[in-house]
Design a protein around this motif. Structure first.
Motif, PDB file in Angstrom:
ATOM      1  N   VAL A  62       0.803  -1.284  -0.014  1.00 41.04           N
ATOM      2  CA  VAL A  62       0.015  -0.098   0.080  1.00 41.04           C
ATOM      3  C   VAL A  62       0.867   1.326   0.026  1.00 41.04           C
ATOM      4  O   VAL A  62       0.561   2.127  -0.784  1.00 41.04           O
ATOM      5  CB  VAL A  62      -0.933   0.078   1.181  1.00 41.04           C
ATOM      6  N   LEU A  63       1.900   1.469   0.750  1.00 42.90           N
ATOM      7  CA  LEU A  63       2.619   2.473   1.090  1.00 42.90           C
ATOM      8  C   LEU A  63       3.500   2.535  -0.241  1.00 42.90           C
ATOM      9  O   LEU A  63       3.925   3.616  -0.837  1.00 42.90           O
ATOM     10  CB  LEU A  63       3.755   2.230   2.018  1.00 42.90           C
ATOM     11  N   ILE A 106       2.496   1.820  -3.288  1.00 40.81           N
ATOM     12  CA  ILE A 106       1.375   2.324  -4.089  1.00 40.81           C
ATOM     13  C   ILE A 106       1.345   4.115  -3.974  1.00 40.81           C
ATOM     14  O   ILE A 106       1.519   4.886  -4.909  1.00 40.81           O
ATOM     15  CB  ILE A 106       0.044   1.918  -4.117  1.00 40.81           C
ATOM     16  N   ALA A 107       1.431   4.322  -2.743  1.00 39.82           N
ATOM     17  CA  ALA A 107       1.543   5.598  -2.360  1.00 39.82           C
ATOM     18  C   ALA A 107       2.680   6.524  -2.925  1.00 39.82           C
ATOM     19  O   ALA A 107       2.495   7.680  -3.188  1.00 39.82           O
ATOM     20  CB  ALA A 107       1.286   5.934  -1.023  1.00 39.82           C
ATOM     21  N   VAL A 108       3.641   5.763  -3.125  1.00 42.94           N
ATOM     22  CA  VAL A 108       4.919   6.380  -3.259  1.00 42.94           C
ATOM     23  C   VAL A 108       5.247   6.341  -4.649  1.00 42.94           C
ATOM     24  O   VAL A 108       5.859   7.432  -5.354  1.00 42.94           O
ATOM     25  CB  VAL A 108       6.083   5.708  -2.487  1.00 42.94           C
ATOM     26  N   THR A 109       5.080   5.386  -5.380  1.00 40.73           N
ATOM     27  CA  THR A 109       5.568   4.936  -6.849  1.00 40.73           C
ATOM     28  C   THR A 109       4.585   5.845  -7.822  1.00 40.73           C
ATOM     29  O   THR A 109       3.516   6.491  -7.709  1.00 40.73           O
ATOM     30  CB  THR A 109       5.246   3.702  -6.956  1.00 40.73           C
ATOM     31  N   ARG A 110       5.481   6.324  -8.993  1.00 36.97           N
ATOM     32  CA  ARG A 110       5.000   6.898  -9.853  1.00 36.97           C
ATOM     33  C   ARG A 110       4.519   6.193 -11.093  1.00 36.97           C
ATOM     34  O   ARG A 110       4.027   6.800 -12.157  1.00 36.97           O
ATOM     35  CB  ARG A 110       5.861   8.394 -10.265  1.00 36.97           C
ATOM     36  N   ILE A 168       2.621   3.607 -13.029  1.00 37.30           N
ATOM     37  CA  ILE A 168       1.247   2.975 -12.952  1.00 37.30           C
ATOM     38  C   ILE A 168       1.310   1.494 -13.090  1.00 37.30           C
ATOM     39  O   ILE A 168       0.437   0.677 -12.190  1.00 37.30           O
ATOM     40  CB  ILE A 168       0.174   3.379 -14.197  1.00 37.30           C
ATOM     41  N   ALA A 221       2.256   0.312  -9.783  1.00 32.13           N
ATOM     42  CA  ALA A 221       1.303   0.439  -8.714  1.00 32.13           C
ATOM     43  C   ALA A 221       0.114  -0.921  -8.887  1.00 32.13           C
ATOM     44  O   ALA A 221      -0.478  -1.353  -7.959  1.00 32.13           O
ATOM     45  CB  ALA A 221       0.554   1.699  -8.989  1.00 32.13           C
ATOM     46  N   THR A 241       2.948   8.589 -14.134  1.00 31.75           N
ATOM     47  CA  THR A 241       1.918   9.712 -13.710  1.00 31.75           C
ATOM     48  C   THR A 241       2.348  10.532 -12.889  1.00 31.75           C
ATOM     49  O   THR A 241       3.271  10.634 -11.958  1.00 31.75           O
ATOM     50  CB  THR A 241       0.621   9.006 -13.134  1.00 31.75           C
TER      51      THR A 241
END
Lengths: 95, 710, 175
Positions: free
Chosen positions: C19-20, C22-26, C28, C31, C87
């Motif tokens: 989850v973290l 996903i929050a950090v990565t750019r 897609i 993610a 993104t």
């Protein structure tokens, strides 16, 4: 467990807020839905007879699936129309 | 005590439609004749003829029993205004005369105006005139009389200015109208005085209340009830005289009395039949008729004024008539002079005699005018194709007796009546006036012999200018061929046709004595019997000595003397005229070359006592000077003030403009800008970005929860 | 420490980590893959909660359905050719503040809620949930909701096909 659900929800919210890509926003939404499921199932442990939480989470999953299907279809359509899936560029609702 | 509302309570009669017909027929003629084109003369003549028949019918019905019709018109506060008709012998006689003269003038005009393009308009105006004249005659309410009085003035104005293309005609029309207005100012002042005192203008009411009014301590007081309430009207006694004199001013204007008489000679610019109808027989007599209506309301002082004005007018006009070249001018001055006689008669209290003279004068003067009209009309025909000349100038006439025999006959008969020779109508009426005047002067004594002297001198003058006119027009040589150098002219001159000669002859026949009784004594005439002098109704201390109170013997004693003196004077005038203007006489020979009369007296006469120039010099110049002063004031004071104001306005405008631009506009712009800014501010939130919106939603959610929980 | 507890924390750790991420990565795609991990972790947690059926459904629907859909969506929109699957991010500060605020709020409410002190929390049921009773209650007590969700799915299916499909015709419209 509840803490994990809270974390998932907040991260989903964060993703929804910050990402420009529509698909990333969808991912965020899925996260939030899943966190809700997690909470439901967690509390469902204290109600083994009725199983309301589990049944509810089943419904949530179903709705999430439907939502994802429709949302993705829309994203594809919007992409075809605007040639982008960046939400900040799709501002025809701008006042 | 009498209630005013009882006096003027409505009275109806089955004959109301007949009376209204007298008014409606002429106005109908006025309304329709204008559209008749070529048939206009016959159409309007037929209407006037039927009107005459109506008048005759009414005369037969109401000759011995006067008819009163009254109705409520409107109410102003407490005061009830009424309309009322009163048909007594005077009104019936007048309506007969008006319609009769109007009918003959219509017939005469049919020929006289045959070639005029505006013929329908002319006959329509005649209809309007007859209508207004009938209004004056029939109504018994001073307010209505005043209304129709003004209408008569209007129709007179329209007819004098009928040939308005001529500058002189339109000027004459203006002059007549303006001078009449001056008189009417007096009339309306008199009406106001009467109304203030009596709260009504109905003549019956005014007369009834006048009987009741008294003089107390120099005040003119009258007590009466008005709708149950008691009214005490009181004003200084001098208002009684002033009211009478003011009303007389109306007659001065309308009947061309001194000092307003100067309009009448100029009014001869109108067509000659109009002069016959309006400026000889009827309209100018309206003033005398009005005096007769208000006769009983005049007090001694007012009557003295009336008498003196009448005498002075009669004498002055007779002098003026002596030396005129224009045949119509002579007749006009003669008319003024005769009107002076009538007014004089009213002033001395010779009511019947004055009205008698009104009637006889209406006929013989109309006849004179129509005869003169024939002469002018026939001479006018000679103008065609030839040289222009003035067909009214007696210098071009002469010897017309042989060419126009019928006209000559009519003219001479009427002239004899005018001169007042026995056997003709003028003799009877003038004699009656002179007799009453002599009695009056004897009673009054002192300076009141002057009117008598003036009146008797006027008899000589009248006879003189009348026969001067006859000699110049009908005797001697026809001067026109000599002037124009065209010997064939006399052969072209013809007698007028029946359209014009018949009316003239009818008037001539009416100028004999017999229509008024086979007598040489005016007292035996039916007119004098019918129109009996009424008693004065003013308070006793103000009333003049009525001639009714004078014993019969006084009249009888003077009658012979007056008769003989007047006949002798008339013959003297005739003789002098024969001496000076008979064919081959000195004055007759030089007459043709004369441009203006010789000698001081001649000048005074020709220029009518210089009254016109006096008015020109004093009033007109004063008015013009005042106008110039006002113009100067306008230009330099008012205009400057206006300009200053305008400049000030411009300055203020600039200041306000600056203020507008900087402050008001600034304020508006500030508002707009601030609104815009706020809009921008809020607009930035509405970015169309869903995420941002969600974000904001959650911000508020969080804030809300925090606020609620913490 | 028991194996169960170790496994539980392992799954919880996977979930939290992914989850973290996903929050950090750019990226897609990353993610999306991290999301798979999250779902698997959550599914594992479900098993520990005694909700095996939900866990299975979670894997079937999410991993098998939704994620495939997502990846397809990514591929359709980015075409994978020369395009960055990255993104952009914005509103970082506000987003972080709000999310953190809500997170703090949740933690605070969980703590003050003190669920472990609630009376009915004490009697924890350790016995297994019968799948049979689950199915029974689904087809009896909740049959209406079940039918409605079925129809909803059908409608969503038709709708999605209608929106995304018929590309040629829509394309002309879009032009």
């Amino acid at each position: 467990m509840l803490l994990l659900g809270a974390l998932m929800f907040c991260v989903g919210l964060f993703v929804v807020f910050t990402r420009k890509n529509a698909i990333m926003v969808l991912i965020g939404i899925e996260l939030m839905l899943n966190s809700a499921n997690l909470n439901l199932v967690t509390f469902s442990r204290f109600d083994p007879q009725a199983l309301q939480g589990q049944i509810f989470s089943l419904f949530v999953i179903t709705i999430a699936a439907a939502e994802a299907a429709v949302a993705l279809a829309i994203v594809v359509k919007v992409y075809k129309y605007f040639k982008t899936s960046d939400l900040d560029k799709i501002n025809s609702m701008k006042g | 005590m009498i209630d005013l509302l009882d006096i003027i309570s409505p009275q109806s009669s089955a004959y109301l439609p007949w009376i209204l017909a007298l008014l409606i027929l002429p106005i109908f003629s006025f309304a329709t004749t204008g559209f008749m084109k070529g048939k206009a003369p016959y159409w309007s003549s037929a209407i006037i003829a039927s009107n005459l028949l109506v008048a005759a019918y009414l005369a037969t019905v109401f000759w011995n029993e006067p008819l009163t019709i009254r109705g409520n018109w409107f109410k102003l506060g407490e005061n009830q205004f009424t309309y009322s008709f009163y048909l007594d012998k005077l009104a019936l006689t007048m309506s007969l005369i008006v319609n009769f003269v109007a009918l003959l003038v219509h017939i005469f005009s049919t020929e006289y105006m045959r070639t005029d393009a505006n013929k329908p308009r002319y006959f329509a105006y005649l209809g309007l005139f007859t209508f207004s004249m009938m209004g004056i005659v029939l109504f018994n309410d001073l307010l209505f009389i005043f209304i129709f009085w003004e209408l008569v003035g209007v129709s007179s104005y329209l007819l004098i200015g009928f040939w308005f293309q001529k500058k002189s005609a339109s000027l004459a029309a203006n002059k007549a109208f303006i001078l009449n207005r001056i008189g009417d100012l007096g009339f309306i002042t008199g009406l106001m005085i009467l109304f203030t005192q009596f709260h009504s203008l109905d003549l019956d009411a005014v007369k009834s209340l006048m009987i009741m009014s008294e003089i107390e301590d120099g005040n003119w007081v009258v007590n009466f009830m008005q709708g149950g309430k008691e009214v005490i009207s009181s004003m200084d006694g001098r208002w009684l005289s002033a009211g009478g004199i003011a009303l007389f001013c109306g007659a001065v204007g309308k009947s061309a009395q001194f000092p307003l008489q100067v309009w009448l000679p100029d009014a001869m610019e109108g067509p000659t039949p109009v002069s016959a109808l309006i400026h000889a027989a009827t309209m100018v007599a309206a003033g005398v008729y009005m005096l007769a209506r208000i006769f009983v309301l005049l007090d001694a002082q007012a009557l003295e004024v009336v008498a003196i004005v009448g005498a002075v007018t009669a004498f002055m006009a007779a002098i003026a008539a002596l030396s005129q070249f224009d045949i119509k001018k002579v007749l006009a001055y003669s008319t003024i002079s005769q009107l002076g006689y009538m007014v004089l008669a009213m002033g001395v209290g010779a009511y019947s005699a004055g009205l008698f003279h009104l009637i006889t004068h209406a006929f013989f003067k109309a006849g004179l005018f129509l005869s003169a009209g024939i002469i002018i009309h026939q001479l006018h025909h000679l103008e065609k194709g030839g040289k222009k000349f003035d067909p009214q100038d007696m210098r071009v006439m002469g010897g017309l007796r042989r060419k126009l025999p019928v006209t000559f006959f009519a003219f001479v008969i009427c002239s004899l009546a005018l001169a007042g020779l026995p056997g003709f109508s003028g003799f009877l009426s003038k004699d009656a006036i002179l007799l009453d005047l002599a009695v009056w002067a004897d009673i009054k004594g002192g300076g009141f012999y002057i009117p008598e002297v003036l009146a008797f001198m006027t008899v000589v003058l009248t006879a003189f200018y009348t026969f001067r006119m006859i000699y110049l027009v009908f005797f001697g040589e026809f001067r026109l061929p000599k002037i124009l150098g065209d010997a064939s002219l006399p052969n072209k001159l013809k007698e007028g046709n029946l359209w014009v000669t018949v009316p003239a002859v009818i008037f001539a026949l009416l100028s004999f004595t017999f229509p008024f009784g086979f007598t040489l004594n005016a007292d035996h005439s039916w007119v004098m019997e019918a129109l009996k002098t009424p008693m004065y109704l003013v308070p006793e201390s103000y009333a003049a000595t009525s001639l009714l109170d004078v014993p019969e013997e006084t009249f009888h004693g003077l009658h012979k003397t007056v008769n003989i003196v007047s006949i002798l004077l008339a013959l003297a005038g005739l003789f002098i005229a024969w001496l000076s203007y008979k064919p081959g006489a000195k004055l007759e020979k030089t007459f043709i070359e004369r441009r203006e009369p010789v000698g001081v007296l001649g000048q005074i006469s020709f220029y009518h006592w210089y009254q016109n120039s006096l008015y020109q010099n004093i009033f007109l110049k004063a008015i013009l000077a005042k106008s110039r002063a006002l113009a100067w004031f306008d230009q330099y004071v008012l205009d400057e003030a206006v300009n200053l104001l305008a400049k000030l306005n411009v300055v203020i405008a600039h200041v306000t403009r600056w203020f507008d631009q900087v402050f008001v506009d600034g304020l508006v712009n500030l508002t707009a800008a601030s609104v815009g800014k706020v809009g921008q501010l809020t607009r930035s939130i509405q970015s169309g970005n869903i995420q941002a919106q969600i974000l904001v939603t959650f911000i508020f959610l969080l804030t809300l929860i925090l606020l609620l929980v913490v | 420490m028991e194996l169960e507890a170790i496994l539980f924390y392992f799954f919880a750790g996977i979930t939290a980590f992914s989850v973290l991420f996903i929050a950090v990565t750019r990226n897609i795609l990353y993610a999306a893959f991290a999301l798979i991990l999250t779902f698997i972790g959550v599914a594992g947690l479900f098993v520990f909660m005694g909700a095996e059926f939900i866990a299975i459904t979670q894997i079937l629907v999410y991993v098998g359905g939704i994620l495939v859909l997502l990846v397809f969506g990514i591929m359709l929109t980015h075409r994978l050719k020369g395009q960055k699957l990255k993104t952009d991010r914005y509103q970082m500060l506000f987003g972080f503040l709000i999310s953190a605020g809500i997170f703090g709020l949740f933690i605070q409410s969980i703590h003050s809620g003190a669920f472990s002190n609630l009376p009915w929390v004490d009697q924890e049921y350790s016995q297994e949930v019968e799948l049979k009773s689950f199915g029974l209650s689904l087809m009896t007590d909740y049959v209406l909701a079940f039918e409605v969700i079925g129809i909803l799915l059908l409608v969503a299916l038709i709708g999605a096909v209608r929106i995304a499909g018929n590309a040629r015709k829509e394309g002309t419209d879009a032009a």
